[in-house]
Design an enzyme around this catalytic site. Structure first.
Site, PDB file in Angstrom:
ATOM      1  CG  ASP A 623      -0.179   6.658   4.604  1.00  0.00           C
ATOM      2  OD1 ASP A 623      -0.390   7.769   4.103  1.00  0.00           O
ATOM      3  OD2 ASP A 623       0.285   6.515   5.743  1.00  0.00           O
ATOM      4  CE  LYS A 822      13.094  27.126   7.741  1.00  0.00           C
ATOM      5  NZ  LYS A 822      13.685  26.240   8.755  1.00  0.00           N
ATOM      6  NE  ARG A 857      10.217  15.618   2.104  1.00  0.00           N
ATOM      7  CZ  ARG A 857       9.283  15.582   3.036  1.00  0.00           C
ATOM      8  NH1 ARG A 857       9.121  16.603   3.851  1.00  0.00           N
ATOM      9  NH2 ARG A 857       8.523  14.515   3.174  1.00  0.00           N
ATOM     10  NE  ARG A1041      -1.358  19.587   2.620  1.00  0.00           N
ATOM     11  CZ  ARG A1041      -0.930  19.661   3.868  1.00  0.00           C
ATOM     12  NH1 ARG A1041      -1.515  18.935   4.806  1.00  0.00           N
ATOM     13  NH2 ARG A1041       0.088  20.424   4.188  1.00  0.00           N
ATOM     14  CG  ASN A1070      -3.864   8.400   8.233  1.00  0.00           C
ATOM     15  OD1 ASN A1070      -3.256   7.621   8.951  1.00  0.00           O
ATOM     16  ND2 ASN A1070      -3.322   8.911   7.152  1.00  0.00           N
ATOM     17  NE  ARG A1329      -6.308 -32.588 -16.688  1.00  0.00           N
ATOM     18  CZ  ARG A1329      -6.356 -31.273 -16.832  1.00  0.00           C
ATOM     19  NH1 ARG A1329      -7.034 -30.765 -17.854  1.00  0.00           N
ATOM     20  NH2 ARG A1329      -5.772 -30.478 -15.996  1.00  0.00           N
TER      21      ARG A1329
END
Length: 1594
Positions: A623, A822, A857, A1041, A1070, A1329
């Protein structure tokens, strides 16, 4: 026709030539981008193209629609309000629609013969547990007997009950199976009890519903036949849980008054002393009556501030009757029939969540969680708005607005509900969180006609969400319990089993087949032998056979062999695995590196049996919100009129610098210190420039002194641009301003917004000097550098995913109408004025591109002025579009386009969604380990892209493909284009399991970004294989989404489609579905509740801990379990086949070779602990080395540690060793004389069987030791101790009376034959071995072997900055400082004589010097410059360098004493801590010289040196000092009187121990003399005497 169709398209300047066709050029020419700015721009363009295609299709459908279709459409129920969209559902939902009736009788087809409703709805009680009290035993046993081995052991247990098969103690044989079933059942019960506790907590949460009112959707008596027979749960009876809740809340005075105001919502608590309570059935109930700040009945259009309280509103509790004032104008539209007479018995009452039913009317209050899926009828807001926080559903913390249905918005009290009548025609329950279609049908009171109003997801509150900034909501319960969207997205609690455990079933089956072959061979051979006649058996074994039939005897032998050879399928394996995984879970929970202090939480393993899967994870599904980020948005930078501001450095910048090898960026700590200093300077400059009452300095994130300088420069042009920019930020938003404590903190503002971006923008403006103070319908209050300003709000054009922008139209204090806008830069730039300054456009574009590429952003801020005439004309067009019944959204877009144009840029903002600490580094390390990471988020595409670049999940060197399609065919074309793109660069894909895992440094890397609608098409059965091929060839996939159910489907697609090991990590409800679907589910303790952590297999506090969990603990657990499995099967093969070789020599009659106690104890004590130690404690490499080389993890992804080849090799090795441990004793016994040392024979079966069993047990334990990489004291004790316990058991058991084990210790231990046979058998058995391990390690080394060699023999520890063990434990290195231990350094009740002088302590020498040499004090830390004076037999100067750096763990070098420093000697005022017996023996040194504060002593001769001791005497050995040697004692063979001699001795005769205690107190910086001690002050005293301040050295 083609020409006609083309002519209907928009102009080419507005639409690309072929964008209308989903199968033509734009989709075939799948564009790939690299930088963050271009990726975001392309994602916006893709969405715009998709929206235009949808618009074109809608127009086509209208053009070709027939009249009959139009007629049908007109016949449909149309919404009577302008805001209602088409009521017909666009997507076909499987299931029957439901009608919910409120005060309206059910139709005849919906009731039975008794008038009760036929349809029964799910209860609101939820259950996530796997078991109930009734089903626990059978269901858990079924789960456990899914293991083939458990079923096999049960069959063997049944066979052993019958004595004919020769079982010695069937009761004892049942104990291991009972034990493992019980332990596993207890573990499962504890895990399920935790889930049940959480369920009970949720189900018993408090809710408020309307009581005293009949819900027609529920039967009068909802009980089942069983409850009716027993008389349980009588209808109308208040249950115990509800009574306790009401009594508790009544005692606390929980009375809430509801009010509706025009400006803001409010709630208050009434004085409990003023309340009266009703008693129903002798129980106290709480009644919450509405208090309305308006006259009753309500009227439309009234000013609430002018209304008066009604009599009923002032009454808190009563009998339900109300007193009305003079009639007021009644609303002409709605569901309330004001003339209807009511009983007045309805009242609000408290109940539990699990008691709610479909059709109930509920009351929700601020900060409460929504108990079911509820339709909003009315709210405390006069516009019918309410705000919802949906982080439990989609992980987003921003507020989402919901609104009441227009027809029911006048319901304001219980009486209004009784007067209402309507039907909700609802679609069936489905998991889509973003879709709901219903119709509210009612009879309009004013016109008397039947009306209908559409109900969408905007009028629905989903279970699990929280009410915010809304005083109260009245709602109708539509879906309950398992029908709610959150539960439909959750899925059933899975039963997880590890990959190795599933593979173990195959190994068990193989061993079972081998067992059947062994038993069949034995049975057939035994039958053949039994059929022979004339043998000695006829004489000596009469009556020994179970029957006279050879066939029956062979079958009995077969069953007896099943019991005798049962250890080849070890039941102890499962017991051991449970123990090992419990220990591993404990170690994981105790890892301090995964402890998160802010939440006081460590890593919590909740599912213990899948720890080995942690080492095989190939795909991680994460997430975003709350998992990668902190849910904190910070305004970091901005560009105002082309001038950039902001000094912050983002994680994306640091990641890019690391990848490019640049070191020009400051260290994070240095950068934070620099930012703190700049922040203080900025705040100081602002305080000198203007007064900001609302500033919150600790939350200032936009740090730029240049900004304040430009703002303070009144003569500069930039000042006006800055003021206009921040004024726009303070006005253009939909934020709510709240003052939590207006009395105590009148200037503290807390902003609540629909998105964290808006809140961050307004908060930044506040802290820079432009605070938004509050808003109402009439005005917006802000301050501009301390001066208040008021704006009149005219219109808000809201943001949505299609518009990518929001605008507000206000009238400023000068009377001008201003539009502030904006949004995304591409959207704003399309709407700029033609005469805009190109320089500002270019500079702003460059700044925004730089911000985006740095992981921020960006938003572009613009404005335009409007005339009053233009606004009035546009307002009429906008109102007409709002009133449109058809194509309302398109009409609104056209109206918005009429005003959102000719804009002028004010600037741009850059926000950082703060990542959790260490996320970029963790993702980089996971990629280096070969793990692919997919992000599954409910956020927007642009937001997810920005975060992906910030955390280095998307990089500039990647080819990023953006998939956005609105049809299945469009999705297919884009997916195929992406596959072709990858194939053209990388060639055809390879699905070879040995090539699994992401390989860094490939010649090209790809990433996919896909939105929710396209993903829905991609998960279609026709396309999911194509999408799987595309996604698994990419380094990163970002899905935006997506709903919780889509997350789970995506995880399932990769898990099953690629048979890959998957891990899901999230922090909200969620994420529960994908957490449960993945092989490993990880939940984070965080801000979004604990539901994810409760449903997960592992839970911790931060995403970065995932690297340690996988790369260290996961890899260790996988290798440990893999080695443990192989060794377990090996040791049972060597033991069982030795018995099989023996049956060859006893007529195949299943006679035991070993004494029965050895069979019982073999897997219980003798060999189980070494394998458990291997599985619990082994480490092939250190944890820090594993983190430094994460590439080692890829062997787990490819499953190379536990293969069937390895299994067969261990099986064959065990087969070979079984031959050796049987036949070497066999030949010794048959060839050699079977005589013991005391003359007794050693020819019994017990003698031979014990020798073979000892050889097998020693070989098995030693074999496990050879395979162990990490030897601790526990490993030594267990490996050696297990064999010693077995030898000790022979001693003990020999003294018990037994018919088959008599004096074995005397017969075997006393002779060489037994010991030599055991040693020889073990050596020959293990030799192959050992050779194979040597060859494979030396010539065919794995990466882990090389890293381990670097760790042990190389410089890896030095490169990683890790101290060597010899340095940590006080080894013999020259820098070891023994005197720096706490016993010497810290005061601890010592005498005064023990305390150090101001010069501290001097270290002991660790090298013995030769003639004429005085060693330096620290050979590592400093070297002494050479002396130029020649050596003299009498006097030499000694120079000591005291400028030694001091740090923790280094030697403590004292400052030199000056010759003039003297102090009077005095006896110790306290008795010495040490006894007189601790005084050391005299030293063999000549009389040393040392300086004491009271006087100076010297001896003849002095020493000079010219270079460090290491250079001159490298051959001298280091002196090892015991760690507990708190006093440096002197041990010498010289007589005591030699110590008094002042004659100089040859220094070559002096031992190193002498120098350990030699003293040099008189050495000064310029030099010193050695003088003999004064009489009566013999220096040979205790090192803790009053003459000495601590251990000294030359």
């Amino acid at each position: 026709m083609s020409f006609l169709k083309r002519s209907r398209h928009p102009h080419p300047d507005q639409l690309e030539a072929d964008d209308y066709d989903a199968n033509v050029d734009p989709d075939l020419r799948l564009r790939t981008v690299r930088t963050a700015a271009s990726t975001i721009a392309e994602s916006i363009a893709s969405e715009q193209r998709a929206e235009r295609r949808r618009s074109v299709r809608r127009k086509r459908s209208k053009f070709f629609r027939s009249k009959s279709a139009d007629k049908k459409r007109q016949d449909r129920v149309q919404p009577s309000t302008s805001s209602a969209p088409d009521v017909s559902p666009p997507v076909q939902i499987i299931g029957n629609r439901r009608n919910i009736y409120v005060n309206t009788p059910l139709s005849a087809i919906e009731v039975d013969q008794n008038g009760e409703p036929i349809v029964r709805y799910a209860r609101n009680k939820v259950k996530t547990t796997k078991y109930t009290i009734i089903t626990f035993v059978p269901k858990n046993l079924y789960e456990q007997f899914r293991r083939v081995a458990n079923l096999y052991f049960l069959v063997l247990l049944v066979l052993q009950v019958f004595s004919i098969f020769g079982a010695v103690a069937p009761q004892t044989a049942a104990l291991p199976l009972i034990f493992i079933l019980t332990v596993t059942a207890i573990k499962d019960a504890v895990e399920d009890y935790r889930r049940a506790t959480l369920d009970e907590e949720v189900n018993t949460s408090a809710a408020t519903k309307l009581g005293g009112w009949r819900n027609l959707n529920q039967p009068a008596d909802p009980r089942n036949w069983f409850e009716k027979i027993l008389g349980l749960n009588q209808p109308g009876r208040v249950t115990k849980g509800v009574r306790k809740l009401r009594a508790k809340e009544a005692s606390e005075g929980a009375r809430i008054l509801l009010s509706r105001t025009g400006e803001r919502i409010s709630s208050s608590t009434a004085d409990p002393s003023s309340l009266s309570l009703d008693y129903i059935g002798g129980k106290r109930l709480e009644d919450i009556q509405s208090v309305d700040s308006h006259s009753y009945p309500p009227f439309s259009g009234a000013d609430p501030s002018q209304a008066s309280f009604s009599a009923s509103a002032q009454r808190l509790v009563g009998d339900g009757s109300s007193t009305t004032l003079a009639p007021a104008p009644l609303p002409s539209y709605g569901v309330v029939n004001w003339s209807k007479r009511i009983t007045g018995s309805a009242r609000w009452e408290r109940t539990l969540w699990k008691k709610l039913e479909v059709g109930d009317i509920v009351l929700l209050r601020d900060n409460e969680q929504v108990p079911a899926d509820i339709i909003v009828l009315s709210t405390s807001d006069s516009d019918g708005l309410c705000y919802l926080e949906t982080k439990n559903l989609d992980g987003e913390t921003n507020l989402k607005p919901r609104k009441a249905i227009n027809a029911t918005s006048h319901i304001l009290s219980e009486e209004d509900v009784e007067r209402s009548a309507f039907i909700l025609d609802s679609e069936p329950p489905h998991p889509n969180l973003y879709l709901y279609n219903g119709v509210l049908r009612f009879k309009d009171i004013g016109s008397g006609q039947q009306k209908a109003e559409a109900v969408t997801i905007n009028e629905m509150l989903l279970r699990g969400c929280s009410i915010r900034n809304t005083a109260w909501i009245i709602g109708l319960v539509a879906f309950t319990g398992q029908d709610t969207k959150i539960m439909l997205n959750g899925g059933d609690t899975p039963s997880k089993r590890s990959k190795i455990e599933r593979e173990t079933n195959f190994n068990v089956i193989v061993n079972f087949i081998v067992l059947l072959l062994m038993c069949a061979i034995t049975a057939i051979a035994n039958g053949i032998f039994e059929a022979r006649t004339g043998t000695s058996a006829a004489v000596f074994e009469q009556g020994a056979e179970p029957s006279s039939s050879n066939v029956v005897n062979a079958l009995v032998t077969f069953a007896s062999c099943l019991i005798a050879f049962q250890n080849i399928v070890p039941i102890s394996l499962y017991i051991s695995i449970e123990i090992v995984k419990t220990i591993q879970a404990f170690f994981i929970s105790q890892d301090i590196d995964m402890y998160y202090k802010p939440l006081d939480s460590a890593c919590l393993p909740k599912t213990w049996n899948i720890s080995d899967d942690l080492g095989q994870i190939e795909y991680v599904f994460s997430d975003k919100t709350g998992t990668l980020t902190q849910n904190v948005m910070e305004f970091q930078k901005c560009s105002i009129h082309g001038v950039p501001y902001g000094e912050a450095v983002t994680e994306a910048q640091r990641g890019a610098a690391r990848r490019e090898g640049r070191t020009d960026l400051l260290d994070p700590e240095e950068h934070n210190d620099r930012m703190d200093k700049l922040r203080q300077d900025m705040l100081q400059l602002m305080s000198q420039t203007f007064k900001n009452r609302y500033a919150q300095p600790d939350k200032l994130t936009l740090v730029s002194t240049k900004l304040v300088d430009d703002l303070a420069d009144r003569s500069g042009q930039q000042r006006a641009h800055i003021v206009a920019f921040f004024r726009a930020l303070a006005v253009c938003h939909t934020v709510l301003a709240d003052k939590p404590e207006p009395q105590r903190q009148p200037h503290f503002l807390d902003y609540k917004a629909e998105s964290p971006d808006e809140s961050a923008l307004v908060a930044a403006a506040r802290d820079v000097g432009f605070p938004f103070v509050g808003k109402s319908r009439e005005k917006i209050d802000i301050e501009v550098m301390g001066q208040p300003e008021s704006y009149i709000p005219l219109k808000v054009l809201e943001f949505n995913s299609t518009r990518k922008r929001m605008s507000v139209i206000v009238r400023n204090p000068q009377g001008q109408i201003v539009l502030y806008c904006k949004g995304a830069d591409s959207v704003i730039y399309e709407r700029l004025a033609e005469d805009h300054d190109p320089v500002v456009k270019e500079k702003t574009t460059k700044d925004m591109e730089s911000f985006a590429n740095n992981g921020l952003r960006t938003l572009c801020i613009a404005y335009r002025l409007m005339s009053d005439e233009e606004y009035l004309e546009w307002s009429r067009a906008y109102d007409a579009a709002s009133s449109s019944i058809t194509d309302r959204d398109e009409e609104l877009d056209k109206a918005n386009a009429l005003v959102e144009h000719s804009l002028h840029i004010l600037g741009a903002t850059a926000l950082e969604d703060k990542l959790q600490e260490g996320v970029p580094e963790a993702i980089e390390k996971l990629h280096a380990a070969g793990i692919k990471l997919w992000i599954l988020t409910g956020d927007k595409v642009q937001t997810a892209i920005e975060i992906a670049f910030s955390c280095n999940l998307l990089k500039s060197d990647m080819e990023v493909m953006i998939l956005s399609a609105d049809t299945v065919d469009g999705a297919r074309v884009q997916i195929e284009a992406g596959l072709n793109k990858i194939a053209s660069v990388l060639g055809p894909p390879s699905w070879d399991p040995k090539k699994r895992g992401f390989l860094p440094n490939a010649k090209a890397s790809f990433a996919v970004v896909i939105d929710g609608d396209t993903l829905r098409h991609a998960l279609d059965p026709a396309l999911k294989q194509l999408f799987l091929n595309l996604g698994t060839q990419c380094e990163t996939v970002v899905c935006c989404r997506v709903s919780p159910a889509q997350k789970a489907l995506t995880v399932k697609l990769v898990k099953e489609g690629r048979n890959a090991m998957t891990l899901s990590i999230g922090d909200g409800a969620n994420d529960v579905a994908m957490i449960q679907e993945a092989n490993i589910g990880v939940g984070l303790f965080g801000l979004e509740g604990s539901q994810a952590a409760m449903s997960a297999d592992y839970a911790f506090g931060q995403f970065r801990f995932l690297t340690k969990l996988l790369i260290v603990h996961g890899r260790w657990s996988y290798r440990r379990i893999a080695d443990m499995h192989s060794n377990f099967f090996y040791k049972n093969v060597i033991w069982t086949f030795a018995m099989f070789w023996f049956v060859i020599y006893n007529s195949f009659d299943a006679t035991y070779l070993y004494q029965y106690t050895f069979i019982l104890l073999y897997n219980l004590i003798f060999t189980s602990l070494p394998v458990i130690a291997l599985g619990a404690f082994d480490q092939d490499i250190n944890a820090k080395a594993a983190m430094a080389f994460p590439q080692l993890y890829i062997r787990g992804i490819r499953g190379l540690e536990y293969t069937r080849t390895k299994f067969w090799m261990y099986m064959l090795d065990g087969l070979y060793q079984s031959v050796v441990v049987f036949y070497i004793p066999y030949f010794v016994w048959t060839i050699g004389p079977p005589i013991s040392w005391n003359g007794k024979t050693i020819e019994s079966l017990a003698d031979f069987g014990t020798t073979a069993s000892v050889a097998a047990i020693v070989a098995a334990n030693t074999y496990v030791g050879i395979n162990t990489h990490y030897w601790t004291i526990i490993t030594w004790v267990i490996v050696l101790g297990s064999s010693l316990v077995m030898l000790l058991w022979i001693v003990i058991y020999s003294f018990f009376e037994s018919f088959d084990f008599v004096n074995e210790v005397e017969l075997l231990y006393g002779g060489v034959t037994f010991w030599a046979t055991v040693v020889l058998a073990v050596a020959i058995a293990l030799l192959p071995r050992i050779l194979v391990k040597f060859v494979s390690t030396a010539w065919m080394s794995e990466d882990s072997d090389i890293v381990r060699y670097m760790w042990v023999k190389g410089d890896l520890k030095d490169r990683l900055g890790i101290k060597h063990r010899r340095d940590q434990t006080g080894g013999s290195g020259p820098s070891t400082d023994f005197e720096a231990r706490p016993m010497f350094r810290d005061p601890h009740a010592r005498s005064v004589s023990e305390m150090s002088n101001t010069d501290g302590y001097e270290p002991a020498l660790t090298h013995s010097p030769g003639r004429g040499i005085v060693p330096t004090r620290s050979e590592k830390l400093f070297a002494t410059p050479p002396q130029t004076a020649p050596s003299s037999p009498s006097h030499h100067a000694v120079t000591i360098d005291h400028n030694v750096p001091h740090d923790e763990g280094a030697m403590r070098v004292p400052a030199a004493l000056t010759p003039g420093s003297h102090a009077a000697m005095s006896p110790s005022p306290q008795p010495s801590y040490y006894s007189a017996s601790d005084i050391p023996v005299p030293s063999p040194l000549p009389s040393p010289g040392f300086q004491h504060p009271s006087q100076t002593f010297s001896r003849k001769g002095s020493i000079s040196y010219s270079r460090p001791i290491r250079d001159q005497y490298p051959q001298s050995d280091n002196l090892q000092v015991p760690q507990n040697a708190y006093e440096m004692r002197v041990r010498s063979s010289q007589p005591d009187d030699h110590a008094h001699s002042t004659e100089r001795r040859d220094l070559s005769e002096i031992s190193e121990a002498s120098y350990t205690t030699a003293q040099d107190d008189n050495i000064t910086e310029q030099g010193g003399l050695y003088a003999p001690p004064s009489p009566g002050n013999d220096w040979r005293a205790s090192t803790q005497s009053s003459l000495y301040g601590g251990p000294r050295a030359l």
